[in-house]
Design a protein around this motif. Structure first.
Motif, PDB file in Angstrom:
ATOM      1  N   LEU A   1       3.774  -6.598   1.398  1.00 35.53           N
ATOM      2  CA  LEU A   1       3.396  -6.132   0.069  1.00 35.53           C
ATOM      3  C   LEU A   1       1.976  -5.568   0.078  1.00 35.53           C
ATOM      4  O   LEU A   1       1.702  -4.527  -0.515  1.00 35.53           O
ATOM      5  N   ARG A   2       1.069  -6.245   0.793  1.00 38.52           N
ATOM      6  CA  ARG A   2      -0.307  -5.756   0.929  1.00 38.52           C
ATOM      7  C   ARG A   2      -0.348  -4.380   1.591  1.00 38.52           C
ATOM      8  O   ARG A   2      -1.052  -3.475   1.143  1.00 38.52           O
ATOM      9  N   VAL A   3       0.416  -4.222   2.672  1.00 42.63           N
ATOM     10  CA  VAL A   3       0.443  -2.956   3.396  1.00 42.63           C
ATOM     11  C   VAL A   3       1.004  -1.848   2.509  1.00 42.63           C
ATOM     12  O   VAL A   3       0.464  -0.732   2.476  1.00 42.63           O
ATOM     13  N   MET A   4       2.072  -2.143   1.784  1.00 46.15           N
ATOM     14  CA  MET A   4       2.662  -1.133   0.903  1.00 46.15           C
ATOM     15  C   MET A   4       1.675  -0.691  -0.173  1.00 46.15           C
ATOM     16  O   MET A   4       1.542   0.497  -0.456  1.00 46.15           O
ATOM     17  N   MET A   5       0.991  -1.654  -0.768  1.00 47.44           N
ATOM     18  CA  MET A   5       0.034  -1.297  -1.811  1.00 47.44           C
ATOM     19  C   MET A   5      -1.151  -0.521  -1.235  1.00 47.44           C
ATOM     20  O   MET A   5      -1.675   0.391  -1.872  1.00 47.44           O
ATOM     21  N   ALA A   6      -1.591  -0.874  -0.030  1.00 51.34           N
ATOM     22  CA  ALA A   6      -2.678  -0.141   0.613  1.00 51.34           C
ATOM     23  C   ALA A   6      -2.246   1.290   0.917  1.00 51.34           C
ATOM     24  O   ALA A   6      -3.034   2.230   0.777  1.00 51.34           O
ATOM     25  N   GLN A   7      -1.009   1.484   1.301  1.00 47.97           N
ATOM     26  CA  GLN A   7      -0.508   2.824   1.577  1.00 47.97           C
ATOM     27  C   GLN A   7      -0.443   3.665   0.308  1.00 47.97           C
ATOM     28  O   GLN A   7      -0.547   4.886   0.359  1.00 47.97           O
ATOM     29  N   MET A   8      -0.247   3.001  -0.829  1.00 50.96           N
ATOM     30  CA  MET A   8      -0.210   3.717  -2.101  1.00 50.96           C
ATOM     31  C   MET A   8      -1.615   3.951  -2.651  1.00 50.96           C
ATOM     32  O   MET A   8      -1.781   4.509  -3.722  1.00 50.96           O
ATOM     33  N   GLY A   9      -2.635   3.490  -1.939  1.00 57.37           N
ATOM     34  CA  GLY A   9      -4.009   3.717  -2.367  1.00 57.37           C
ATOM     35  C   GLY A   9      -4.551   2.660  -3.303  1.00 57.37           C
ATOM     36  O   GLY A   9      -5.583   2.861  -3.932  1.00 57.37           O
ATOM     37  N   GLN A  10      -3.900   1.515  -3.387  1.00 64.96           N
ATOM     38  CA  GLN A  10      -4.367   0.438  -4.263  1.00 64.96           C
ATOM     39  C   GLN A  10      -5.020  -0.644  -3.422  1.00 64.96           C
ATOM     40  O   GLN A  10      -4.659  -0.854  -2.269  1.00 64.96           O
ATOM     41  N   GLN A  11      -5.993  -1.326  -4.010  1.00 67.42           N
ATOM     42  CA  GLN A  11      -6.622  -2.475  -3.357  1.00 67.42           C
ATOM     43  C   GLN A  11      -6.146  -3.720  -4.099  1.00 67.42           C
ATOM     44  O   GLN A  11      -6.713  -4.091  -5.126  1.00 67.42           O
ATOM     45  N   PRO A  12      -5.085  -4.370  -3.625  1.00 67.32           N
ATOM     46  CA  PRO A  12      -4.482  -5.460  -4.401  1.00 67.32           C
ATOM     47  C   PRO A  12      -5.319  -6.738  -4.354  1.00 67.32           C
ATOM     48  O   PRO A  12      -5.891  -7.095  -3.329  1.00 67.32           O
ATOM     49  N   SER A  13      -5.376  -7.414  -5.481  1.00 68.23           N
ATOM     50  CA  SER A  13      -6.003  -8.732  -5.525  1.00 68.23           C
ATOM     51  C   SER A  13      -4.926  -9.777  -5.210  1.00 68.23           C
ATOM     52  O   SER A  13      -3.724  -9.497  -5.280  1.00 68.23           O
TER      53      SER A  13
END
Length: 71
Positions: free
Chosen positions: A43-55
Motif C-alpha cells: 500500500l505504501r509503494v502504491m501510494m508513493a507511485q501515485m505521488g502521495q506521502q502516506p501517513s
C-alpha cells in the motif's frame, strides 16, 4: 428404464457441480487468508507511485477498509 439412467445422470451431475463449487470456494478462502492480496508495504509503494506521502494513520485506515471489505 432409460428414464432411470437419465435421472441418475442428472442427479450425479448436479451433485458434482455443487460439491465442486463448495470445494473450490473453501480452497480460495483459505488461500486468501494465508496469502492476503495486499499488505501495508504494498500500500505504501502504491501510494508513493501515485505521488502521495502516506501517513501511518492513512495506511491504517485503508488497511481497515480493505480487511472489512474482505469479510
Amino acid at each position: 428404464m432409460l428414464w432411470l439412467y437419465i435421472l441418475v445422470g442428472v442427479i450425479c451431475l448436479a451433485a458434482g457441480l455443487i460439491l465442486g463449487f463448495l470445494i473450490a470456494r473453501r480452497y480460495m478462502m483459505n488461500y486468501l487468508k494465508k496469502n492476503p492480496p495486499i499488505n501495508e508495504n504494498m500500500l505504501r509503494v502504491m501510494m508513493a507511485q501515485m505521488g502521495q506521502q502516506p501517513s501511518q494513520k492513512k495506511i491504517n485506515q485503508m488497511m481497515k477498509a480493505i480487511n472489512h471489505q474482505m469479510k
